[in-house]
Design a protein around this motif. Structure first.
Motif, PDB file in Angstrom:
ATOM      1  N   GLU A 255       7.115  -8.683   3.170  1.00  0.00           N
ATOM      2  CA  GLU A 255       6.318  -7.473   3.380  1.00  0.00           C
ATOM      3  C   GLU A 255       5.248  -7.747   4.426  1.00  0.00           C
ATOM      4  O   GLU A 255       4.809  -8.889   4.596  1.00  0.00           O
ATOM      5  CB  GLU A 255       5.666  -7.028   2.064  1.00  0.00           C
ATOM      6  N   HIS A 256       4.809  -6.683   5.085  1.00  0.00           N
ATOM      7  CA  HIS A 256       3.861  -6.838   6.181  1.00  0.00           C
ATOM      8  C   HIS A 256       2.823  -5.719   6.132  1.00  0.00           C
ATOM      9  O   HIS A 256       3.110  -4.600   5.686  1.00  0.00           O
ATOM     10  CB  HIS A 256       4.580  -6.806   7.524  1.00  0.00           C
ATOM     11  N   THR A 257       1.641  -6.036   6.608  1.00  0.00           N
ATOM     12  CA  THR A 257       0.558  -5.052   6.708  1.00  0.00           C
ATOM     13  C   THR A 257      -0.086  -5.171   8.084  1.00  0.00           C
ATOM     14  O   THR A 257      -0.403  -6.283   8.524  1.00  0.00           O
ATOM     15  CB  THR A 257      -0.511  -5.280   5.623  1.00  0.00           C
ATOM     16  N   PHE A 258      -0.265  -4.032   8.735  1.00  0.00           N
ATOM     17  CA  PHE A 258      -0.944  -3.997  10.031  1.00  0.00           C
ATOM     18  C   PHE A 258      -2.041  -2.941   9.971  1.00  0.00           C
ATOM     19  O   PHE A 258      -1.844  -1.865   9.399  1.00  0.00           O
ATOM     20  CB  PHE A 258       0.042  -3.658  11.165  1.00  0.00           C
ATOM     21  N   GLN A 730     -16.873   7.999   3.079  1.00  0.00           N
ATOM     22  CA  GLN A 730     -15.539   7.629   3.548  1.00  0.00           C
ATOM     23  C   GLN A 730     -14.500   8.641   3.069  1.00  0.00           C
ATOM     24  O   GLN A 730     -14.562   9.137   1.938  1.00  0.00           O
ATOM     25  CB  GLN A 730     -15.173   6.239   3.020  1.00  0.00           C
ATOM     26  N   ILE A 731     -13.556   8.965   3.943  1.00  0.00           N
ATOM     27  CA  ILE A 731     -12.389   9.773   3.599  1.00  0.00           C
ATOM     28  C   ILE A 731     -11.145   8.924   3.867  1.00  0.00           C
ATOM     29  O   ILE A 731     -11.032   8.310   4.928  1.00  0.00           O
ATOM     30  CB  ILE A 731     -12.320  11.075   4.420  1.00  0.00           C
ATOM     31  N   GLU A 732     -10.244   8.913   2.907  1.00  0.00           N
ATOM     32  CA  GLU A 732      -9.005   8.128   3.045  1.00  0.00           C
ATOM     33  C   GLU A 732      -7.814   9.045   2.783  1.00  0.00           C
ATOM     34  O   GLU A 732      -7.725   9.695   1.738  1.00  0.00           O
ATOM     35  CB  GLU A 732      -9.004   6.966   2.062  1.00  0.00           C
ATOM     36  N   TRP A 733      -6.906   9.089   3.737  1.00  0.00           N
ATOM     37  CA  TRP A 733      -5.688   9.903   3.613  1.00  0.00           C
ATOM     38  C   TRP A 733      -4.500   8.952   3.569  1.00  0.00           C
ATOM     39  O   TRP A 733      -4.235   8.228   4.512  1.00  0.00           O
ATOM     40  CB  TRP A 733      -5.581  10.872   4.793  1.00  0.00           C
ATOM     41  N   LYS A 739       9.872   3.809   2.878  1.00  0.00           N
ATOM     42  CA  LYS A 739       9.771   2.355   2.889  1.00  0.00           C
ATOM     43  C   LYS A 739       8.423   1.850   3.395  1.00  0.00           C
ATOM     44  O   LYS A 739       8.267   0.656   3.638  1.00  0.00           O
ATOM     45  CB  LYS A 739      10.881   1.757   3.765  1.00  0.00           C
ATOM     46  N   ARG A 740       7.471   2.727   3.549  1.00  0.00           N
ATOM     47  CA  ARG A 740       6.170   2.295   4.040  1.00  0.00           C
ATOM     48  C   ARG A 740       5.082   3.227   3.539  1.00  0.00           C
ATOM     49  O   ARG A 740       5.358   4.348   3.102  1.00  0.00           O
ATOM     50  CB  ARG A 740       6.151   2.230   5.569  1.00  0.00           C
ATOM     51  N   THR A 741       3.856   2.747   3.613  1.00  0.00           N
ATOM     52  CA  THR A 741       2.679   3.541   3.250  1.00  0.00           C
ATOM     53  C   THR A 741       1.720   3.539   4.433  1.00  0.00           C
ATOM     54  O   THR A 741       1.387   2.475   4.966  1.00  0.00           O
ATOM     55  CB  THR A 741       1.969   2.957   2.011  1.00  0.00           C
ATOM     56  N   GLY A 742       1.289   4.702   4.839  1.00  0.00           N
ATOM     57  CA  GLY A 742       0.325   4.827   5.926  1.00  0.00           C
ATOM     58  C   GLY A 742      -1.007   5.332   5.405  1.00  0.00           C
ATOM     59  O   GLY A 742      -1.050   6.243   4.570  1.00  0.00           O
ATOM     60  N   THR A 743      -2.087   4.735   5.875  1.00  0.00           N
ATOM     61  CA  THR A 743      -3.424   5.108   5.408  1.00  0.00           C
ATOM     62  C   THR A 743      -4.351   5.310   6.589  1.00  0.00           C
ATOM     63  O   THR A 743      -4.488   4.421   7.440  1.00  0.00           O
ATOM     64  CB  THR A 743      -4.008   4.017   4.489  1.00  0.00           C
ATOM     65  N   VAL A 744      -4.978   6.476   6.638  1.00  0.00           N
ATOM     66  CA  VAL A 744      -5.996   6.778   7.640  1.00  0.00           C
ATOM     67  C   VAL A 744      -7.356   6.708   6.961  1.00  0.00           C
ATOM     68  O   VAL A 744      -7.560   7.307   5.893  1.00  0.00           O
ATOM     69  CB  VAL A 744      -5.783   8.170   8.257  1.00  0.00           C
ATOM     70  N   LEU A 781     -13.635   3.616  11.523  1.00  0.00           N
ATOM     71  CA  LEU A 781     -12.407   4.389  11.649  1.00  0.00           C
ATOM     72  C   LEU A 781     -11.226   3.434  11.729  1.00  0.00           C
ATOM     73  O   LEU A 781     -11.292   2.417  12.414  1.00  0.00           O
ATOM     74  CB  LEU A 781     -12.440   5.264  12.903  1.00  0.00           C
ATOM     75  N   GLY A 782     -10.133   3.768  11.055  1.00  0.00           N
ATOM     76  CA  GLY A 782      -8.996   2.856  11.108  1.00  0.00           C
ATOM     77  C   GLY A 782      -7.720   3.458  10.568  1.00  0.00           C
ATOM     78  O   GLY A 782      -7.714   4.527   9.941  1.00  0.00           O
ATOM     79  N   TYR A 783      -6.631   2.737  10.817  1.00  0.00           N
ATOM     80  CA  TYR A 783      -5.312   3.112  10.290  1.00  0.00           C
ATOM     81  C   TYR A 783      -4.610   1.847   9.816  1.00  0.00           C
ATOM     82  O   TYR A 783      -4.646   0.808  10.496  1.00  0.00           O
ATOM     83  CB  TYR A 783      -4.456   3.803  11.354  1.00  0.00           C
TER      84      TYR A 783
END
Length: 787
Positions: A255-258, A730-733, A739-744, A781-783
């Motif tokens: 598994e990987h996280t970026f 903070q707001i997190e979406w 097969k993946r999870t995206g977080t803003v 700010l990040g993704y």
């Protein structure tokens, strides 16, 4: 009887409903829950434990011979699980978040049921009140991984998250922790059971904090944070302990996280070495670019700032030989500013007449071996080496076109080699013994020069090695589910000056009634001085001496009384009263002055010192907390305290860190969004308030007359600047793909851009007092993507 036409329509509708339900089911992402069930005390595997999803009862399993379990295909989202094992208290793990991008792995540590089986079962929920270390009965809490990601604009920094806890405050722009009025250097950092150097970027000598943590949240497992009267296994600390634990990588899949943010870019990878082997790896790398925010006009300081870090954990089980791990971290950081050559800037802004270069590098690697000796004993051995270096050069000019003069030049290097052995023996479910030792070989090369009449003079110049050795024994007795007793001894020996100390520790916890507890704890604690303090060069007549090599340990005694009640489901109220007496504190030796090392947050003391100083910290803390449930959490704390010290002039005074009060609030709410994909949005709010920083009054009349700052040293730390107040939001979406999870993440530190003063100085250009302020509004700010 319905007609054939109606019957056919009913059949078609039924088929369509089944097909649509099938398609819908296929579109909902699922994930696996896995882990291991073990005994809390000696980590033995519990085979045959039942694991059941409370809200989806069809998802259940039992643990295997080695305590491992796996439940596959659970729909993503939040779920609660119940774990049962005969003779042990039921464990309930609430609101665990399963995401499509990463399997969720748990280590479930269970406590034995102490009453007879015919007695009423006592349930043990996995909440933050109970620390992982079962010897910690007072002033301790579990520090969860989810908190590092949830608290508003915490930038995944454990220290900044801890500032929301009772009795804990920040120290300026860095993440150093002031615990119950103690100087930041009183905190002990541990990782995987061994002491480590300060794990922060931009860290000066003689402190426990820095600009930002080197440790990545990607590697952290649930850990412990302690603020007083900690158990006997911890030594060389006066104020608190941060006991960090690392999680294992995924042994079944890679598994990987970026992630990318205004702080920097981050990449983590984990997985198996080979299929079928229980071992795993977990590695994280981060590169920071805070200067990017400067280029967008944000005020985060004017120095050119760089940092990067690497951390890892390798898990290497060997069937009959136990388990080996290799863990480590390393961080490189630097800040560089330059003096101005612009005549207008030189005249209008005195701060541009000086500059500095700072380089701070830290690294550690550890090797652990754990093995079960029979069914009741655990032996753990650790060997670790670490090193840190700190370089700083201060420069200034007297005219805009004059030569640059070096006013201070520091080059400090320290390295340590640590050997630790710990034996834990569980006689039965009522009696637990833990004993061990750790010895640290310390090497050092310290060189500090300061300008005297524009000539650099040595203030510290030494190299060599010494050793600090520690040993402990602690015992815990639980006669039943209501009572817990623990007692222990910790011993330290410092080879540099043959100093030795033995410290008693003890604690009692009693359950008054349903969900009510009272606890009492005490402990003697001691700490060696920052190494440079022993080697300060003091000129006496024509001779230059090092009079501080015989300095003894700084010592303190903690007393804590606590009460806690879980007055409603998921709601907990806790209050603690504490008193800390500090003695053998280094103060000025040859003159009656107001100096004490209790007021130092970093650096070395270039004074002739003795151990005749005292101090005292006392106060009360209240924590009201609603644990995460129904997609909502709430934490608020209030601390009222006094922090005083007694220097060589015999006058009790406020310490530099005596802000008298602090208040925190952290809360958040999550909503599920209805759309084509499973997603959620969460908002988090954090409010920090404390009394203003302590300062020594400036004598404005004398300062104007002498055209330089003159302070009233008879009133040191009597004044306070304006109170500190900051709101983070903070707001997190979060979106779940197959097969993946995206977080803003959209966060803001200091939402209202409040100007919080941190210090004051006299400005001879305006003949007025000038205030220096902490950082203003900072966007975070990040993704992030997990896959």
């Amino acid at each position: 009887m319905p007609s054939p036409k109606v019957l056919m329509i009913a059949i078609l509708v039924s088929l369509l409903l089944q097909v649509s339900h099938s398609l819908l089911a296929q579109s909902i992402p699922t994930q696996n829950l896995k882990g291991q069930v073990i005994d809390r005390s000696i980590k033995t595997a519990l085979a045959g434990a039942s694991i059941e999803c409370i809200d989806l009862p069809n998802f259940k399993t039992t643990s295997s011979e080695n305590g491992q379990f796996k439940i596959a295909g659970i729909p993503v989202g939040r779920h609660s699980f119940r774990i049962n094992y005969l003779g042990y208290k039921t464990a309930t793990l609430s609101n665990l978040l399963l995401e499509s991008g990463k399997e969720l792995e748990l280590i479930v540590e269970m406590d034995e049921q102490l009453n007879n089986l015919s007695a009423v079962t006592v349930k043990s929920s996995s909440n933050k009140v109970k620390p992982i270390n079962e010897f910690s009965l007072v002033s301790a809490r579990k520090f969860s991984v989810e908190e590092t990601r949830r608290f508003a604009a915490g930038i995944n920094d454990p220290s900044r998250i801890a500032m929301a806890f009772a009795g804990v405050q920040g120290n300026g722009n860095n993440n150093a922790l002031i615990i119950r009025g103690n100087a930041p250097n009183g905190l002990l950092w541990r990782m995987e059971g061994v002491d480590i150097p300060n794990p922060n970027h931009f860290a000066a000598v003689g402190t426990s904090g820095g600009g930002i943590s080197i440790l990545s949240a990607q590697l952290l497992a649930n850990s412990d944070f302690m603020t007083g009267a900690f158990p006997a296994e911890y030594g060389n600390a006066l104020s608190g302990v941060f006991d960090i634990r690392l999680r294992k990588g995924n042994k079944d899949k890679r598994e990987h996280t970026f992630s990318a943010s205004t702080i920097g870019v981050d990449a983590a990878t984990e997985g198996y070495f080979k299929k079928g082997y229980e071992g795993s790896y977990l590695v994280n790398y981060r590169y920071g670019f805070l200067t990017l925010m400067q280029q967008f006009g944000l005020n985060i300081g004017e120095a050119n700032t760089k940092f990067q870090d690497l951390s890892f954990n390798l898990y290497l089980p060997v069937k009959k030989m136990g388990t080996f791990t290799i863990f480590g971290f390393g961080g490189l950081s630097s800040q560089n500013s330059e003096v101005t050559r612009d005549s207008l800037v030189f005249l209008s802004d005195p701060s541009k007449r000086s500059a500095s270069f700072t380089g701070s590098n830290t690294g550690a690697i550890g090797f652990t071996h754990s093995i079960q000796l029979g069914s009741k004993t655990l032996l753990k051995t650790i060997y670790s080496i670490n090193a840190n270096s700190y370089n700083k050069e201060n420069t200034s000019i007297t005219k805009y076109n004059s030569p640059i003069v070096t006013t201070r030049d520091n080059e400090f290097q320290e390295n340590n080699a640590v050997l630790s052995m710990t034996l834990t023996h569980k006689f039965n479910k009522h009696h637990l013994l833990k004993t061990g030792f750790y010895t640290t070989g310390k090497g050092f090369d310290l060189h500090q020069r300061e300008a005297v009449a524009n000539v650099l003079k040595d203030k510290v110049k030494t190299n060599g090695n010494t050793r600090l050795s520690n040993a402990f024994v602690q015992y815990k007795y639980d006669p039943n589910n209501r009572w817990s007793f623990q007692a222990g001894l910790h011993a330290q020996y410092f080879a540099l000056n043959k100093g030795a100390v033995i410290e008693p520790r003890a604690g009692i916890k009693y359950q008054l009634g349903k969900n009510q507890f009272i606890s009492v704890g005490m402990g003697g604690h001691s700490q060696v001085q920052p190494l440079g303090n022993y080697f300060a060069r003091i000129k006496v007549g024509v001779d230059t001496l090092q009079p501080n090599t015989g300095l003894d340990f700084s010592r303190s005694t903690h007393y804590v009384l606590g009460y806690a009640i879980q007055f409603a489901p998921n709601w907990n109220l806790k209050t603690e009263w504490y008193y800390q007496w500090l003695y053998q504190i280094p103060i000025t030796a040859d003159a009656a002055t107001n100096f004490s090392v209790l007021n130092m947050d970093d650096d070395y003391a270039i004074e002739k010192l003795n151990n005749k100083g005292n101090g005292k910290n006392y106060g009360m803390e209240i924590t009201l907390e609603r644990f995460w449930n129904d997609q909502f959490y709430f934490l608020t704390t209030l601390s009222l305290f006094q922090s005083k010290y007694l220097p060589s002039d015999g006058v009790w005074r406020n310490t530099r860190f005596n802000t008298n009060s602090s208040f925190t609030l952290a809360t958040g709410k999550e909503w599920n969004l209805h759309g084509k994909r499973i997603s959620s949005i969460a908002t988090d709010l954090k409010v920090l308030y404390s009394g203003g920083p302590r300062v020594t009054p400036i004598d404005l009349t004398k300062s104007i007359a002498q055209k330089k700052q003159v302070v009233d040293n008879n009133r040191i730390y009597e004044d306070q600047l304006a109170s500190f107040f900051r709101v983070d939001f903070q707001i997190e979406w979060k979106t779940q793909y197959q097969k993946r999870t995206g977080t803003v993440i959209l966060g803001v530190q200091n939402l209202f851009n409040r100007k919080n003063p941190i210090s004051q100085s006299f400005d001879p250009a305006t003949n007025k007092i000038k205030y220096n302020y902490l950082l203003g509004l900072i966007p975070v700010l990040g993704y992030k993507v997990d896959l």
